[in-house]
Write an enzyme that holds these catalytic residues in place. Structure first.
Site, mmCIF file in Angstrom:
data_model
loop_
_atom_site.group_PDB
_atom_site.id
_atom_site.type_symbol
_atom_site.label_atom_id
_atom_site.label_comp_id
_atom_site.label_asym_id
_atom_site.label_seq_id
_atom_site.Cartn_x
_atom_site.Cartn_y
_atom_site.Cartn_z
ATOM 1 N N ARG A 71 -14.844 1.571 -6.616
ATOM 2 C CA ARG A 71 -13.384 1.531 -6.472
ATOM 3 C C ARG A 71 -12.697 2.509 -7.431
ATOM 4 N NH1 ARG A 71 -9.109 -2.139 -4.767
ATOM 5 N NH2 ARG A 71 -7.675 -2.578 -6.455
ATOM 6 N N THR A 80 0.751 1.222 -3.459
ATOM 7 C CA THR A 80 -0.270 0.591 -4.305
ATOM 8 C C THR A 80 -1.554 0.368 -3.522
ATOM 9 O OG1 THR A 80 0.669 -1.553 -3.711
ATOM 10 C CG2 THR A 80 1.310 -0.659 -5.847
ATOM 11 N N ILE A 81 -2.669 0.441 -4.237
ATOM 12 C CA ILE A 81 -3.962 0.065 -3.654
ATOM 13 C C ILE A 81 -4.028 -1.458 -3.781
ATOM 14 C CG2 ILE A 81 -5.083 0.619 -5.875
ATOM 15 C CD1 ILE A 81 -7.665 1.185 -4.435
ATOM 16 N N SER A 82 -4.329 -2.145 -2.681
ATOM 17 C CA SER A 82 -4.337 -3.608 -2.694
ATOM 18 C C SER A 82 -5.412 -4.128 -3.642
ATOM 19 C CB SER A 82 -4.600 -4.147 -1.290
ATOM 20 O OG SER A 82 -3.784 -3.495 -0.352
ATOM 21 N N SER A 83 -5.219 -5.345 -4.141
ATOM 22 C CA SER A 83 -6.184 -5.934 -5.081
ATOM 23 C C SER A 83 -7.527 -6.148 -4.375
ATOM 24 C CB SER A 83 -5.653 -7.269 -5.589
ATOM 25 O OG SER A 83 -5.687 -8.213 -4.538
#
Ligand code: SAH
Length: 218
Positions: free
Chosen positions: A42, A67-70
């Site tokens: 990641r 944003t990159i999701s959690s």
């Protein structure tokens, strides 16, 4: 392995193994999803300054207000999209930096992904090339219209919240297939819409927070 892909310290394989243990503890059960998330680094998807936080359970800024999701939400959406079955064709709306696209490339035979921000799409293409992902096609377009030339899909995942689900997208889900999306604006819920012989069946799950689905391209 290339050192950036392999990672060191907070970006190492060991950190990724801890992330998988946490996802499992938090309720992710699909081992195929967990193993894909264990394989894909990641940290290469985020700015170098954020790489040491890449395996924490949080969304991270991608630039362009996105944003990159959690990791948990990526895992959960993939688990819901798979519903325990191998996917043939899957469509992602809002590919962002390409992290979820890379995970999906391990879960489906063919992955299609649409992104409205051209600069993010170029970044995603670079990341997927670095990982030698060969089964994902990325398109710069407004995801409201799906990906007609590749439809129908076993699953469509939206990575941005819609207040109302576009009919064009629903039409591109095959019978027996499903959509997984955050639905709402101020308050959003994760939602699964299955296409059955009797029509579309919607299941509302937990509250979530995603960036909104925005019309048009930039
Ligand atoms: N799955 C992505 C998450 C990106 S956040 C990742 O792993 O990085 C949501 C993305 O949806 C953003 O990149 C945003 O630009 C994109 N988006 C928003 N509205 C869109 C639309 N109408 N069509 C395509 N992409 C859209």
């Amino acid at each position: 392995m290339h050192s950036r892909l392999g990672g060191i310290g907070m970006t190492s394989q060991r950190t990724r193994v801890r992330m998988i243990e946490r996802l499992r503890k938090d309720g992710i059960k699909d081992e195929v999803v967990l193993s894909a998330m264990g394989e894909i680094p990641r940290h290469i998807f985020v700015d170098e300054a954020l790489a040491s936080r890449a395996y924490e359970d949080m969304s991270l800024p991608l630039g362009f207000g996105q944003t990159i999701s959690s990791p948990f939400l990526v895992a959960r959406m993939c688990e819901l999209a798979r519903a325990g079955k191998k996917l043939n064709k899957v469509l992602e709306i809002g590919g962002g930096c390409g992290y979820q696209t890379a995970i999906l490339s391990r879960l489906a035979t063919e992955v299609y992904s649409v992104e409205r921000v051209a600069s993010l799409l170029y970044k995603a293409r670079g990341h997927l090339r670095e990982l030698r992902v060969g089964n994902a096609k990325l398109k710069h377009a407004d995801g409201h219209f799906g990906y007609t030339t590749a439809a129908p899909f076993d699953a469509i995942i939206l990575a941005a919240a819609a207040t109302h689900v576009p009919d064009e997208l629903k039409e591109q889900v095959m019978l027996g297939g499903r959509m997984v999306l955050p639905k709402g604006s101020e308050t959003q819920h994760l939602c699964v819409i299955e296409r059955t012989v009797d029509g579309f069946v919607e299941t509302i799950l937990n509250e979530v927070k995603f960036v909104p689905l925005v019309p048009g391209v930039v």
